[in-house]
Design an enzyme around this catalytic site. Structure first.
Site, PDB file in Angstrom:
ATOM      1  N   HIS A 173       5.257   6.487   7.225  1.00 46.28           N
ATOM      2  CA  HIS A 173       4.922   6.077   5.856  1.00 46.28           C
ATOM      3  C   HIS A 173       4.427   7.289   5.068  1.00 46.28           C
ATOM      4  CE1 HIS A 173       1.041   5.617   8.008  1.00 46.28           C
ATOM      5  NE2 HIS A 173       0.596   6.192   6.916  1.00 46.28           N
ATOM      6  N   HIS A 199       0.828  -1.209   0.000  1.00 48.00           N
ATOM      7  CA  HIS A 199       0.000   0.000   0.000  1.00 48.00           C
ATOM      8  C   HIS A 199       0.859   1.253   0.000  1.00 48.00           C
ATOM      9  CE1 HIS A 199      -3.456  -2.524   0.852  1.00 48.00           C
ATOM     10  NE2 HIS A 199      -2.831  -3.036   1.893  1.00 48.00           N
ATOM     11  N   THR A 255      -6.255   6.276   8.662  1.00 54.38           N
ATOM     12  CA  THR A 255      -6.815   6.553   7.334  1.00 54.38           C
ATOM     13  C   THR A 255      -6.833   5.308   6.449  1.00 54.38           C
ATOM     14  OG1 THR A 255      -4.685   7.193   6.386  1.00 54.38           O
ATOM     15  CG2 THR A 255      -5.987   8.941   7.430  1.00 54.38           C
ATOM     16  N   HIS A 267       1.875   8.960   1.684  1.00 50.39           N
ATOM     17  CA  HIS A 267       0.746   8.860   0.753  1.00 50.39           C
ATOM     18  C   HIS A 267       1.045   9.800  -0.403  1.00 50.39           C
ATOM     19  CE1 HIS A 267      -1.790   6.635   3.669  1.00 50.39           C
ATOM     20  NE2 HIS A 267      -1.099   7.330   4.550  1.00 50.39           N
ATOM     21  N   HIS A 309       3.309  10.544   7.297  1.00 48.91           N
ATOM     22  CA  HIS A 309       2.698  10.196   8.582  1.00 48.91           C
ATOM     23  C   HIS A 309       3.722   9.512   9.482  1.00 48.91           C
ATOM     24  CE1 HIS A 309      -1.630  10.028   6.755  1.00 48.91           C
ATOM     25  NE2 HIS A 309      -1.234  11.254   7.029  1.00 48.91           N
TER      26      HIS A 309
END
EC number: 4.2.1.1
Length: 307
Positions: free
Chosen positions: A94, A68, A203, A96, A121
């Site tokens: 990590h 992911h 999230t 996004h 994050h």
């Protein structure tokens, strides 16, 4: 475990369907949210976050492609003490991002509707619990320090060079590597004094509603090349490039967002940035339409030729 792997936009368990498998994803204090300046409550008593052990550490940082995102495991010697004195221990960091078309940004939180290029994050757990596993089940268990990334004609951000150069080692989902000697503080915005604060959720599934969010007002600056590397280096479980790994913003539902600053520090509203903002929004909308149509059209043969 769950039989079906969750996704953002494809297959049975895309984000619209997360609540079917993970009921909390349909809850009333979900993240991310749009941070609307006119609704933010100014709270001058919110003190700066106190970060300990975030500087250069010569130990090992395991880095994983989990299908992911890319995740950096952090040593529990790193901790964050918030304004009310709660101490949280770092667990992992990590990212996004967007990238599905040249203009698509991929931050999760938006500011006055504007989506940034990348969101960082740093996930922490409350030090009153013995482990992350224990804390993640508790109502006051987690805190996330979030930062937004901007890309203009910036030169390469040297603090990201080592990290980005090793993405090729974890191209496939499930692959891991080890980085030595990272300075996490340098990978965050230069000014950590000013932030938004609100109560939300993870999230990604299971979307547990036990996260105290701290979104830093200042941004990280990366070069276009660095951003493109992150957007194009990693593959998911289906061996497709991991792109647009962000969740859409969720309803605020009477929650209060606080900030310890009055207006956004040094944000230039030039015509160019306004234009970029509108074009980006149009691009986003087209992308959502594309996702929507892609799901509604019966799959004839593999639609590899979509833009």
């Amino acid at each position: 475990g769950h039989g079906v792997e969750w996704t953002y936009s494809e297959g049975m368990l895309d984000e619209a369907h997360w609540p079917l498998e993970y009921p909390k994803c349909g809850g009333r204090r979900q993240s991310p949210i749009d941070l609307q300046m006119k609704k933010v409550q100014y709270n001058p008593s919110l003190r700066a976050l106190n970060l300990t052990g975030y500087g250069l550490w010569h130990g090992e940082f395991p880095v994983t492609n989990n299908g992911h995102t890319v995740q950096i495991s952090l040593p529990s010697t790193m901790s964050m003490t918030t304004s009310d004195g709660t101490q949280y221990l770092a667990k992992q960091m990590h990212f996004h991002w967007g990238g599905a078309s040249s203009e698509i940004s991929g931050s999760e939180h938006t500011v006055d509707g504007m989506r940034y290029v990348i969101e960082i994050h740093v996930v922490h757990y409350n030090s009153k619990y013995n482990s992350y596993e224990e804390a993640q089940k508790e109502p006051d268990g987690l805190a996330v320090l979030a930062a937004l990334v901007e890309v203009k004609d910036y030169t390469e951000n040297a603090y990201y060079s080592k990290f980005i150069s090793h993405l090729e080692d974890i191209r496939y989902a499930g692959q891991s590597t080890v980085l030595r000697g990272l300075d996490i503080e340098d990978m965050l915005p230069g000014d950590l004094r000013y932030y938004y604060s609100y109560l939300g959720s993870l999230t990604t599934p299971p979307c547990t509603e036990n996260v105290h969010w701290f979104v830093v007002a200042d941004t990280v600056k990366l070069s276009k090349t660095q951003v493109e590397k992150l957007e194009n280096s990693l593959l998911n479980h289906q061996n497709k490039t991991i792109q647009n790994d962000y969740r859409r913003t969720q309803p605020l539902n009477h929650r209060v967002v606080e900030a310890n600053f009055m207006s956004r520090p040094h944000q230039e509203y030039t015509l160019a940035s306004k234009l970029h903002f509108y074009l980006n929004n149009i691009d986003q909308t087209l992308e959502y339409l594309r996702r929507f149509i892609e799901q509604k059209i019966p799959k004839r043969k593999k639609q590899e030729n979509w833009p």
